[in-house]
Design a protein around this motif. Structure first.
Motif, PDB file in Angstrom:
ATOM      1  N   VAL A  59       0.780  -1.366  -0.044  1.00 15.93           N
ATOM      2  CA  VAL A  59      -0.059  -0.005  -0.242  1.00 15.93           C
ATOM      3  C   VAL A  59       1.099   1.367  -0.124  1.00 15.93           C
ATOM      4  O   VAL A  59       0.953   2.520  -0.388  1.00 15.93           O
ATOM      5  CB  VAL A  59      -0.692  -0.182   1.398  1.00 15.93           C
ATOM      6  N   MET A  60       2.492   0.810   0.398  1.00 15.32           N
ATOM      7  CA  MET A  60       3.275   2.077   0.387  1.00 15.32           C
ATOM      8  C   MET A  60       3.861   2.499  -0.767  1.00 15.32           C
ATOM      9  O   MET A  60       3.961   3.660  -0.615  1.00 15.32           O
ATOM     10  CB  MET A  60       4.098   2.248   2.204  1.00 15.32           C
ATOM     11  N   ALA A  61       3.724   1.394  -1.251  1.00 23.19           N
ATOM     12  CA  ALA A  61       4.445   1.362  -2.171  1.00 23.19           C
ATOM     13  C   ALA A  61       3.174   2.845  -3.200  1.00 23.19           C
ATOM     14  O   ALA A  61       4.000   2.655  -4.493  1.00 23.19           O
ATOM     15  CB  ALA A  61       4.997   0.052  -3.412  1.00 23.19           C
ATOM     16  N   GLY A 119      15.577   4.644  -3.928  1.00 16.80           N
ATOM     17  CA  GLY A 119      15.124   6.037  -4.263  1.00 16.80           C
ATOM     18  C   GLY A 119      15.424   6.708  -5.341  1.00 16.80           C
ATOM     19  O   GLY A 119      14.623   7.755  -6.065  1.00 16.80           O
ATOM     20  N   GLU A 120      16.593   6.712  -4.971  1.00 18.06           N
ATOM     21  CA  GLU A 120      17.044   7.528  -5.673  1.00 18.06           C
ATOM     22  C   GLU A 120      17.556   7.313  -6.888  1.00 18.06           C
ATOM     23  O   GLU A 120      17.589   8.310  -8.323  1.00 18.06           O
ATOM     24  CB  GLU A 120      18.967   7.926  -5.554  1.00 18.06           C
ATOM     25  N   GLU A 121      17.663   6.036  -7.259  1.00 18.05           N
ATOM     26  CA  GLU A 121      17.682   6.094  -9.205  1.00 18.05           C
ATOM     27  C   GLU A 121      17.168   5.572 -10.169  1.00 18.05           C
ATOM     28  O   GLU A 121      17.245   5.235 -11.040  1.00 18.05           O
ATOM     29  CB  GLU A 121      19.382   5.121  -9.283  1.00 18.05           C
ATOM     30  N   VAL A 122      16.002   4.809  -9.294  1.00 14.58           N
ATOM     31  CA  VAL A 122      14.636   4.370  -9.744  1.00 14.58           C
ATOM     32  C   VAL A 122      13.685   5.597  -9.434  1.00 14.58           C
ATOM     33  O   VAL A 122      13.101   6.391 -10.416  1.00 14.58           O
ATOM     34  CB  VAL A 122      13.879   2.802  -9.088  1.00 14.58           C
ATOM     35  N   ASN A 123      13.135   5.604  -8.876  1.00 17.06           N
ATOM     36  CA  ASN A 123      11.804   5.958  -8.157  1.00 17.06           C
ATOM     37  C   ASN A 123      11.334   5.688  -6.418  1.00 17.06           C
ATOM     38  O   ASN A 123      12.130   4.994  -6.533  1.00 17.06           O
ATOM     39  CB  ASN A 123      10.965   6.237  -8.766  1.00 17.06           C
ATOM     40  N   VAL A 124      10.339   7.041  -6.130  1.00 20.96           N
ATOM     41  CA  VAL A 124      10.554   6.580  -4.074  1.00 20.96           C
ATOM     42  C   VAL A 124       9.421   4.758  -3.872  1.00 20.96           C
ATOM     43  O   VAL A 124       9.156   4.977  -3.073  1.00 20.96           O
ATOM     44  CB  VAL A 124       9.927   7.492  -3.864  1.00 20.96           C
ATOM     45  N   HIS A 125       8.928   4.656  -5.507  1.00 19.72           N
ATOM     46  CA  HIS A 125       7.916   3.807  -4.719  1.00 19.72           C
ATOM     47  C   HIS A 125       9.022   2.558  -4.608  1.00 19.72           C
ATOM     48  O   HIS A 125       7.923   1.279  -3.900  1.00 19.72           O
ATOM     49  CB  HIS A 125       6.576   3.783  -6.199  1.00 19.72           C
ATOM     50  N   VAL A 126      10.019   2.417  -5.487  1.00 18.98           N
ATOM     51  CA  VAL A 126      10.356   1.035  -5.573  1.00 18.98           C
ATOM     52  C   VAL A 126      11.002   0.698  -4.400  1.00 18.98           C
ATOM     53  O   VAL A 126      10.673  -1.133  -4.204  1.00 18.98           O
ATOM     54  CB  VAL A 126      11.795   1.173  -6.828  1.00 18.98           C
ATOM     55  N   PRO A 127      11.297   0.710  -3.288  1.00 24.74           N
ATOM     56  CA  PRO A 127      12.178   0.716  -2.280  1.00 24.74           C
ATOM     57  C   PRO A 127      10.802  -0.661  -1.211  1.00 24.74           C
ATOM     58  O   PRO A 127      11.168  -1.273  -0.946  1.00 24.74           O
ATOM     59  CB  PRO A 127      12.287   1.730  -1.520  1.00 24.74           C
ATOM     60  N   ASP A 169       1.781  10.180  -1.222  1.00 29.43           N
ATOM     61  CA  ASP A 169       0.436  10.641  -0.776  1.00 29.43           C
ATOM     62  C   ASP A 169       0.494  10.863   1.104  1.00 29.43           C
ATOM     63  O   ASP A 169       0.704   9.520   1.711  1.00 29.43           O
ATOM     64  CB  ASP A 169      -1.563   9.615  -0.451  1.00 29.43           C
ATOM     65  N   LYS A 170       0.625  11.013   1.814  1.00 26.34           N
ATOM     66  CA  LYS A 170       1.598  11.695   2.908  1.00 26.34           C
ATOM     67  C   LYS A 170       0.665  10.760   4.110  1.00 26.34           C
ATOM     68  O   LYS A 170       0.914  10.394   5.240  1.00 26.34           O
ATOM     69  CB  LYS A 170       2.014  12.685   3.496  1.00 26.34           C
ATOM     70  N   SER A 171      -0.486  11.480   4.219  1.00 28.06           N
ATOM     71  CA  SER A 171      -1.423  10.465   4.904  1.00 28.06           C
ATOM     72  C   SER A 171      -1.520   9.245   4.840  1.00 28.06           C
ATOM     73  O   SER A 171      -1.513   8.224   6.005  1.00 28.06           O
ATOM     74  CB  SER A 171      -2.799  10.987   4.532  1.00 28.06           C
TER      75      SER A 171
END
Length: 410
Positions: free
Chosen positions: A289-291, A356-364, A296-298
């Motif tokens: 879900v976080m991915a 997160g740096e080299e792909v995007n923030v969703h992948v981690p 969405d910060k909330s």
């Protein structure tokens, strides 16, 4: 014994016990203390998320390796000396981390902090058990209370001090551990050495048992999810140190409550392995879900806090499973399990930052979810060799349990 008299015996302890319990609270604060200051460190020292995440990597890597020698040291030099050595190392290296001017220096000093933490946590509960009045059960309750308070308070203190300066949490830990060192040196009497000395090879021999190896690999994979949550989430949240501290304070409270109250009830009703598999599955879904909703910060805030419930259940029940997994001494099982498990804690933070740096923030978060899901597969693949775990009644607390509890929960 009535509930009132039990509570009375728990509270009426020698000063030595309270000194060690206080040090335990501070030691466990270290788990979440740096969370609120990850982003400020990155901004002020011009470091990337993956570089900052090495604060976790160096700490966990050194802790994991040091766990292999803590039993050997305690059996030769005694618990009090090892305890004080651990505290002294933490005092020095936490202060050095706070005085650092580069991210490389902080990462190195956090490694030294990890060595001190390993020496301390491997002997702390065993020390409380040996010095407490009211029996082993009272000592374990005191330890669990210290663990819960420390995990919950760490992010809160880190956020408060980090709002002043990113150096504040490091100096705060150093000062508090110095107080604990003096108290333990004065109030804790010399403790007897174990009757049997431990071999450095014992933990490696223990991993020959497939049951213990299964639990260790399960925990290694689960730690990828755990430390992705802990080390990477502050970056997409992009909030101030105080706000991050409050969020992870909620996480810590949920973890502590689930560990002490929820996990035992679920275990009695459904058994250890089914509940661990369910908790890991729920945590994998939480990370997924976080991915999906990383922007969405909330959603991130809710998922972080809720994750504390799943992690608390998992930590408690995996601890018992490890104690019952293999026919070896519990201290040896603890060292072997911790060595493998902390490998995930060392690799995951850096990997998450890089992705997160080299792909995007969703992948981690996707990687964390996938690794946690794989942990469920590994656990269930070993259910035949772990069948005896659910044949036991929930484990009664014992002196031998002390070592494995501290190492597994650390």
């Amino acid at each position: 014994m009535t509930t009132g008299s039990t509570q009375s015996s728990i509270l009426h302890q020698p000063r030595a016990v309270w000194a060690v319990a206080f040090a335990c609270v501070i030691a466990f604060m270290g788990i979440g203390l740096v969370d609120p200051i990850l982003k400020p460190i990155a901004e002020q020292l011009d470091a990337s998320p993956s570089q900052v995440s090495l604060l976790f990597t160096s700490y966990m890597a050194v802790t994991g390796v040091a766990m292999l020698i803590t039993g050997w040291l305690s059996s030769r030099f005694g618990a009090k000396r090892v305890l004080l050595a651990g505290l002294a190392i933490i005092v020095v290296f936490a202060a050095l981390a706070g005085s650092s001017d580069t991210i490389g220096q902080i990462v190195g000093f956090r490694g030294g902090w990890g060595l001190g933490n390993a020496l301390f946590i491997a002997t702390a509960l065993a020390t409380i058990v040996g010095a407490a009045s009211g029996g082993v059960a009272s000592a374990i309750i005191l330890y669990e209370a210290a663990l819960g308070i420390g995990i919950a308070a760490g992010p809160l203190l880190g956020g408060f001090l980090g709002d002043i300066s990113w150096r504040g949490p490091f100096y705060g830990v150093s000062a508090l551990m110095a107080v604990a060192f003096v108290a333990i040196a004065i109030f804790l009497p010399k403790l007897p050495r174990p009757e049997r000395t431990t071999s450095l090879l014992d933990p490696f021999r223990a991993l020959r048992h497939r049951s213990l190896l299964t639990m260790a690999i399960t925990a290694l994979l689960y730690n990828f999810g755990f430390f992705t949550l802990l080390a990477f989430t502050p970056f997409p949240l992009a909030m101030g140190a105080h706000q991050i501290g409050l969020i992870f304070f909620g996480w810590g409270v949920c973890l502590a409550v689930a560990s002490v109250f929820v996990a035992p009830r679920l275990q009695r009703r459904f058994g250890t392995l089914p509940v661990v598999a369910a908790a890991l599955t729920a945590f994998a879904v939480d990370l997924a879900v976080m991915a999906v909703y990383t922007d969405d910060k909330s959603v991130l805030v809710v998922c972080v806090v809720v994750a504390g419930v799943f992690l608390g259940i998992n930590n408690t029940l995996v601890t018992e499973a490890v104690m019952l997994a293999a026919p070896v001494e519990r201290g040896t099982a603890s060292a072997a399990y911790s060595f493998v498990r902390f490998g995930g804690g060392a690799i995951a933070p850096y990997l998450a930052g890089k992705l997160g740096e080299e792909v995007n923030v969703h992948v981690p978060f996707w990687v964390g979810a996938g690794a946690t899901a794989l942990a469920v597969v590994v656990l269930l693949s070993g259910r035949r060799v772990l069948a005896h775990v659910d044949d036991h009644e929930p484990a009664a607390h014992s002196v031998d349990e002390a070592r494995v509890l501290v190492a597994a929960d650390a």
